[in-house]
Design an enzyme around this catalytic site. Structure first.
Site, PDB file in Angstrom:
ATOM      1  N   SER A 141       0.847  -1.197   0.000  1.00 45.77           N
ATOM      2  CA  SER A 141       0.000   0.000   0.000  1.00 45.77           C
ATOM      3  C   SER A 141       0.878   1.241   0.000  1.00 45.77           C
ATOM      4  O   SER A 141       1.988   1.220   0.557  1.00 45.77           O
ATOM      5  CB  SER A 141      -0.896   0.023   1.235  1.00 45.77           C
ATOM      6  N   TYR A 154      -1.671  -0.580  11.001  1.00 45.98           N
ATOM      7  CA  TYR A 154      -1.916  -0.932   9.596  1.00 45.98           C
ATOM      8  C   TYR A 154      -0.809  -0.385   8.699  1.00 45.98           C
ATOM      9  O   TYR A 154      -0.230  -1.126   7.887  1.00 45.98           O
ATOM     10  CB  TYR A 154      -3.269  -0.400   9.134  1.00 45.98           C
TER      11      TYR A 154
END
Length: 265
Positions: A141, A154
């Protein structure tokens, strides 16, 4: 429904979102599919894919555990199929301040995004090296480029995956196994609802189409590219993050992910 004797693509986190779209692309390209997720919806996704003509086996497995990974690996062996593609897409997020989070939920993110993913890559990557061919796509990501205030665990987990993918790629450079890291930005999936991020600027922002993200990642994997950031806006954000001090990035991320930030704008 058993897998046929054709080329096998394995997709995790394939019940919806980017994972389902990755499976859809692979099915269109003629791959037999082995799809997995930790929810019953994986079987509904399988029916949807079969309706498009793909040969699909679906399993509900908790891939954050060794038992779940073993269940997936056993399914490969049971069908006597060599894995051609592994798209390691399973993952989860967690919003709010770290000290306000339940540590059980924190461990769930780490075990899903990092520990379980590594165990799967170790098992299936070993098969690919032994058979002397294969392609791996890891869903990282652009969040991995930023200290994730109010999404700290995260973002840190994605920074790990981004980094790990390049290391694994280097280790396999003298083989016929390739490793690609897909680095999407905010994408229109159930991620933000599940992570408790709907009441944030990032949760309310315009997001990318998961089908476009999946197509971009799949093509990069098939071309043997090391990494791909999907979307022009995300490429710009990643470039800026690479030259911006971490403290500034952390403050900017707070503005995106702090609970209630969508009401402050």
């Amino acid at each position: 429904m058993p897998i046929g004797m054709g080329k096998l693509a394995i997709v995790t986190g394939a019940s919806s979102g980017i994972g389902l779209e990755l499976a859809r692309v692979a099915g269109r390209e003629g791959y037999d599919l082995l799809i997995a997720a930790d929810e019953e919806a994986i079987h509904t996704a399988a029916e949807d894919l079969r309706a498009s003509g793909a040969t699909v086996t679906s399993i509900m497995a908790d891939l954050l555990t060794s038992a779940g990974v073993a269940q997936l690996v056993d399914q490969i062996a049971a069908n006597r199929a060599e894995p051609e593609l592994l798209m390691a897409n399973a993952g989860c997020g967690l919003g709010h301040a770290f000290l306000d989070q339940d540590i059980v939920d924190v461990r769930h993110v780490i075990d899903t995004n990092v520990t379980g993913t590594l165990e799967l890559l170790h098992a299936v990557g070993g098969m690919m090296r032994a058979q002397r061919h294969g392609r791996i796509l890891i869903t990282g990501s652009i969040a991995g480029f930023m200290p994730g205030s109010f999404q700290a665990v995260y973002n840190a987990s994605k920074a790990f995956l981004n980094s790990f993918s390049f290391a694994l790629r280097e280790e396999l450079k003298d083989t016929s196994v390739t490793v690609t890291c897909l680095m999407p930005g905010a994408t229109e999936t159930r991620f933000f609802e599940r992570a408790g991020l709907l009441d944030t600027n990032i949760g309310q922002s315009e997001k990318d189409d998961p089908a476009d993200v999946a197509e971009t990642g799949f093509r990069a994997m098939m071309n043997g590219e090391g990494d791909i950031v999907s979307g022009v806006k995300n490429k710009l954000q990643a470039a800026i993050a690479n030259v911006t001090p971490s403290g500034v990035l952390a403050s900017a991320h707070r503005n995106m992910a702090e609970p209630g930030s969508s009401r402050k704008s």
